[in-house]
Design an enzyme around this catalytic site. Structure first.
Site, PDB file in Angstrom:
ATOM      1  N   ASP A  32      82.897  12.236  -4.380  1.00 48.00           N
ATOM      2  CA  ASP A  32      82.595  11.002  -3.639  1.00 48.00           C
ATOM      3  C   ASP A  32      81.516  10.162  -4.316  1.00 48.00           C
ATOM      4  O   ASP A  32      81.489   8.935  -4.146  1.00 48.00           O
ATOM      5  CB  ASP A  32      82.157  11.351  -2.203  1.00 48.00           C
ATOM      6  CG  ASP A  32      81.022  12.362  -2.195  1.00 48.00           C
ATOM      7  OD1 ASP A  32      81.193  13.445  -2.790  1.00 48.00           O
ATOM      8  OD2 ASP A  32      79.960  12.064  -1.613  1.00 48.00           O
ATOM      9  N   GLN A  34      71.928  29.694 -10.640  1.00 53.78           N
ATOM     10  CA  GLN A  34      71.829  28.881 -11.858  1.00 53.78           C
ATOM     11  C   GLN A  34      73.255  28.628 -12.390  1.00 53.78           C
ATOM     12  O   GLN A  34      74.212  28.832 -11.673  1.00 53.78           O
ATOM     13  CB  GLN A  34      70.958  29.543 -12.938  1.00 53.78           C
ATOM     14  CG  GLN A  34      69.469  29.590 -12.592  1.00 53.78           C
ATOM     15  CD  GLN A  34      69.120  30.700 -11.632  1.00 53.78           C
ATOM     16  OE1 GLN A  34      69.454  31.852 -11.881  1.00 53.78           O
ATOM     17  NE2 GLN A  34      68.434  30.362 -10.567  1.00 53.78           N
ATOM     18  N   ASP A  57      72.835  23.756 -10.113  1.00 54.33           N
ATOM     19  CA  ASP A  57      72.924  22.638  -9.162  1.00 54.33           C
ATOM     20  C   ASP A  57      74.330  22.055  -9.063  1.00 54.33           C
ATOM     21  O   ASP A  57      74.500  20.859  -8.803  1.00 54.33           O
ATOM     22  CB  ASP A  57      71.936  21.509  -9.534  1.00 54.33           C
ATOM     23  CG  ASP A  57      70.529  22.037  -9.726  1.00 54.33           C
ATOM     24  OD1 ASP A  57      70.106  22.850  -8.894  1.00 54.33           O
ATOM     25  OD2 ASP A  57      69.871  21.656 -10.710  1.00 54.33           O
ATOM     26  N   GLY A  95      68.313  27.149  -5.789  1.00 51.87           N
ATOM     27  CA  GLY A  95      68.190  26.342  -4.577  1.00 51.87           C
ATOM     28  C   GLY A  95      69.587  26.018  -4.094  1.00 51.87           C
ATOM     29  O   GLY A  95      70.270  25.195  -4.685  1.00 51.87           O
ATOM     30  N   HIS A  96      70.049  26.728  -3.087  1.00 49.08           N
ATOM     31  CA  HIS A  96      71.409  26.509  -2.597  1.00 49.08           C
ATOM     32  C   HIS A  96      71.351  25.803  -1.244  1.00 49.08           C
ATOM     33  O   HIS A  96      70.681  26.270  -0.328  1.00 49.08           O
ATOM     34  CB  HIS A  96      72.150  27.852  -2.482  1.00 49.08           C
ATOM     35  CG  HIS A  96      72.355  28.517  -3.817  1.00 49.08           C
ATOM     36  ND1 HIS A  96      72.847  29.778  -3.970  1.00 49.08           N
ATOM     37  CD2 HIS A  96      72.136  28.051  -5.072  1.00 49.08           C
ATOM     38  CE1 HIS A  96      72.921  30.062  -5.262  1.00 49.08           C
ATOM     39  NE2 HIS A  96      72.489  29.037  -5.940  1.00 49.08           N
ATOM     40  N   GLY A 124      76.494  22.875  -6.816  1.00 50.80           N
ATOM     41  CA  GLY A 124      76.960  22.886  -5.423  1.00 50.80           C
ATOM     42  C   GLY A 124      77.553  24.244  -5.074  1.00 50.80           C
ATOM     43  O   GLY A 124      78.478  24.343  -4.265  1.00 50.80           O
ATOM     44  N   LYS A 125      76.992  25.284  -5.683  1.00 49.78           N
ATOM     45  CA  LYS A 125      77.518  26.638  -5.412  1.00 49.78           C
ATOM     46  C   LYS A 125      77.341  27.028  -3.950  1.00 49.78           C
ATOM     47  O   LYS A 125      78.179  27.702  -3.365  1.00 49.78           O
ATOM     48  CB  LYS A 125      76.828  27.677  -6.315  1.00 49.78           C
ATOM     49  CG  LYS A 125      77.163  27.523  -7.785  1.00 49.78           C
ATOM     50  CD  LYS A 125      76.432  28.523  -8.632  1.00 49.78           C
ATOM     51  CE  LYS A 125      74.936  28.294  -8.700  1.00 49.78           C
ATOM     52  NZ  LYS A 125      74.517  27.043  -9.348  1.00 49.78           N
ATOM     53  N   GLY A 129      61.855  19.666  -6.645  1.00 47.32           N
ATOM     54  CA  GLY A 129      61.797  18.244  -6.281  1.00 47.32           C
ATOM     55  C   GLY A 129      61.864  17.318  -7.491  1.00 47.32           C
ATOM     56  O   GLY A 129      61.818  16.099  -7.345  1.00 47.32           O
ATOM     57  N   ARG A 130      61.976  17.895  -8.693  1.00 45.94           N
ATOM     58  CA  ARG A 130      62.012  17.045  -9.895  1.00 45.94           C
ATOM     59  C   ARG A 130      63.310  16.238  -9.948  1.00 45.94           C
ATOM     60  O   ARG A 130      64.368  16.762  -9.592  1.00 45.94           O
ATOM     61  CB  ARG A 130      61.987  17.917 -11.168  1.00 45.94           C
ATOM     62  CG  ARG A 130      60.671  18.583 -11.425  1.00 45.94           C
ATOM     63  CD  ARG A 130      60.737  19.431 -12.684  1.00 45.94           C
ATOM     64  NE  ARG A 130      61.486  20.660 -12.505  1.00 45.94           N
ATOM     65  CZ  ARG A 130      61.668  21.582 -13.446  1.00 45.94           C
ATOM     66  NH1 ARG A 130      61.176  21.389 -14.652  1.00 45.94           N
ATOM     67  NH2 ARG A 130      62.337  22.679 -13.209  1.00 45.94           N
TER      68      ARG A 130
HETATM   69  P1  IMP Z   1      63.217  29.464 -14.832  1.00 50.04           P
HETATM   70  O1  IMP Z   1      64.506  30.040 -14.345  1.00 50.04           O
HETATM   71  O2  IMP Z   1      62.285  29.055 -13.733  1.00 50.04           O
HETATM   72  O3  IMP Z   1      62.563  30.336 -15.847  1.00 50.04           O
HETATM   73  O4  IMP Z   1      63.562  28.101 -15.598  1.00 50.04           O
HETATM   74  C1  IMP Z   1      64.267  28.055 -16.839  1.00 50.04           C
HETATM   75  C2  IMP Z   1      65.182  26.827 -16.928  1.00 50.04           C
HETATM   76  O5  IMP Z   1      66.236  26.985 -15.973  1.00 50.04           O
HETATM   77  C3  IMP Z   1      64.500  25.523 -16.558  1.00 50.04           C
HETATM   78  O6  IMP Z   1      65.088  24.482 -17.329  1.00 50.04           O
HETATM   79  C4  IMP Z   1      64.828  25.318 -15.085  1.00 50.04           C
HETATM   80  O7  IMP Z   1      64.822  23.960 -14.719  1.00 50.04           O
HETATM   81  C5  IMP Z   1      66.244  25.880 -15.069  1.00 50.04           C
HETATM   82  N1  IMP Z   1      66.632  26.401 -13.758  1.00 50.04           N
HETATM   83  C6  IMP Z   1      66.275  27.579 -13.207  1.00 50.04           C
HETATM   84  N2  IMP Z   1      66.859  27.747 -12.016  1.00 50.04           N
HETATM   85  C7  IMP Z   1      67.620  26.670 -11.814  1.00 50.04           C
HETATM   86  C8  IMP Z   1      68.505  26.277 -10.761  1.00 50.04           C
HETATM   87  O8  IMP Z   1      68.738  26.982  -9.772  1.00 50.04           O
HETATM   88  N3  IMP Z   1      69.113  25.067 -10.919  1.00 50.04           N
HETATM   89  C9  IMP Z   1      68.936  24.285 -12.026  1.00 50.04           C
HETATM   90  N4  IMP Z   1      68.133  24.630 -13.024  1.00 50.04           N
HETATM   91  C10 IMP Z   1      67.478  25.807 -12.927  1.00 50.04           C
END
Ligand code: IMP
Length: 432
Positions: free
Chosen positions: A338, A225, A13, A40-41, A15-16, A307-308
């Site tokens: 910012d 990630q 997360d 999620g980009h 901002g890639k 959404g967490r």
């Molecule tokens: P998984 O990749 O769904 O197995 O999740 C493993 C850990 O990586 C968890 O703590 C998720 O919240 C975190 N995680 C997986 N993908 C992302 C991402 O794109 N952004 C932030 N955290 C992620």
């Protein structure tokens, strides 16, 4: 042979999507090499917001060829949803510009159910996965029983393999996790239908990338990630199941290391994390609310995939230096500067205190147990009150914002070449 790499330096997360969108303007090919739809980009272009989980962000630029590499785990349901979303936004999607590696692994709804059941069974030790089936799909890959994308091409044998997979999932769900059985025939026929829809996009991607590199076209590798979620180098076991660092590109796309030109580390101006695991600079009081935002704006710190609300804290330079080492980062792209406007003082973690010793860099592996013993040592920098969202040149930034950026550069020894000051594409400052 220009291969540029975009890597997250934190827990994801960063901002890639924002960085890839800008770099993709000059790229011929944009490739994802790890993970799946857990990513999620987000990209904002004028008044349009694109949220992509599996298709590379570079797809928004019409000249790019987009690749889902062999290191990925691919859920056809999400690929189809995203193709539909992109088409309805007027973006051309066809097999000449979107290719899925025949050697990538498939995620099924069975993997998703298993992911959730397994994580829930961990009770207070939950990883807090995204529930997208990432872990179980990579487990199958490592166990050499996984379903590969290329198997879709032989419909009959794929149907048999799928059936056997769902029967196996049922055993695990019912015996180990006391979950209800799934309907094997229903799941198989639905999956076959979806798989058929991605059939035209299946390719051997190695030759495609090699050919582009050989003629000097720019290839952009889009990491998903962040480095601290890497299976090998991250805060194990609170990590994802793939190689999220630059190292993953070579096996995840099937190319050699000599092609690398730049490794761009994307770092947010503060730190965030979703899911469980140690977070030395985490903040919980008002400062957390300030950094996270209320959730009313698309760029507030709430997960794009789940959404967490994200956990938030001050920027951690010990971990940034670690990410820089393990990736060979050549420049930084700083996002969300910012958001810090309005703070009197900004804390930056410059070292840790661990068992009575001061550590300026990690001298232990980044595993969760060791990291949990670290107490941050902060340096306090003066904040600024001005809104940065209209700044477009380095000299437009207030002096304290410049001091903040220069301090990060000085402490990490890596130049910050690009700074984003808003979610929109143009809200960017390029530095010489
Ligand atoms: P998984 O990749 O769904 O197995 O999740 C493993 C850990 O990586 C968890 O703590 C998720 O919240 C975190 N995680 C997986 N993908 C992302 C991402 O794109 N952004 C932030 N955290 C992620």
């Amino acid at each position: 042979m220009p291969l540029d790499i975009v890597i997250g330096t934190q827990w994801g997360d960063e901002g890639k999507g924002r960085a890839v969108d800008l770099l993709a303007q000059d790229s011929h090919l944009v490739a994802r090499y790890n993970g799946g739809d857990n990513a999620g980009h987000t990209v904002t272009v004028a008044d349009k917001i694109y949220k992509l989980h599996v298709i590379p962000t570079g797809v928004i630029h019409p000249q790019t060829i987009c690749i889902l590499g062999n290191g990925m785990v691919v859920n056809p349901y999400t690929v189809i949803e995203e193709m539909d979303m992109l088409r309805s936004a007027g973006i051309e999607i066809n097999p000449d510009r979107l290719m899925i590696s025949d050697a990538a692994q498939l995620i099924t709804p069975g993997h998703r159910l298993l992911d959730r059941a397994q994580d829930a069974a961990l009770g207070k030790n939950q990883i807090g996965t995204t529930g997208r089936g990432i872990g179980p799909a990579y487990v199958d890959k490592a166990a050499r029983s996984g379903l590969r994308v290329g198997e879709i091409l032989d419909r009959q044998s794929f149907a048999d393999r799928l059936r056997a997979h769902f029967i196996e999932i049922n055993k695990l769900l019912t015996i180990l996790y006391s979950q209800p059985e799934i309907d094997v025939e229903l799941y198989t026929s639905d999956y076959l239908e979806k798989a058929e829809m991605i059939r035209p996009y299946i390719k051997r991607i190695g030759p495609e990338i090699q050919a582009a590199l050989k003629v000097g076209k720019i290839v952009l590798a889009e990491g998903a990630q962040g480095s601290l979620l890497d299976l090998e180098q991250g805060s194990y076991p609170f990590v994802t199941s793939s190689c999220t660092t630059a190292a993953g590109i070579f096996s995840g796309l099937g190319i050699g290391i000599q092609a690398v030109r730049k490794v761009i580390g994307v770092t947010k101006a503060f730190q965030t994390r979703v899911g469980s695991g140690p977070f030395p600079t985490e903040q919980t009081a008002e400062i957390a609310e300030f950094l996270r935002g209320s959730g009313s704006k698309p760029w507030d710190e709430f997960g794009t995939t789940t959404g967490r609300p994200r956990r938030v804290g001050w920027l951690d330079l010990v971990l940034l230096k670690y990410a820089q080492e393990i990736n060979g980062i050549t420049e930084l792209f700083l996002t969300k500067l910012d958001i810090l406007s309005g703070l009197e003082q900004i804390q930056v973690c410059v070292a840790y205190e661990k068992q009575g010793r001061r550590l300026d860099t990690l001298d232990f592996s980044c595993d969760a147990q060791s990291l949990a013993q670290c107490v941050p040592v902060y340096e306090s920098l003066p904040g600024w009150q001005e809104d940065l969202s209209r700044c477009r040149r380095w000299r437009d930034l207030p002096v304290n914002a410049r001091v903040y950026v220069e301090t990060l550069e000085q402490k990490t020894g890596v130049p910050i070449r690009t700074i984003s000051v808003g979610s929109e594409r143009t809200a960017t400052i390029y530095r010489e």
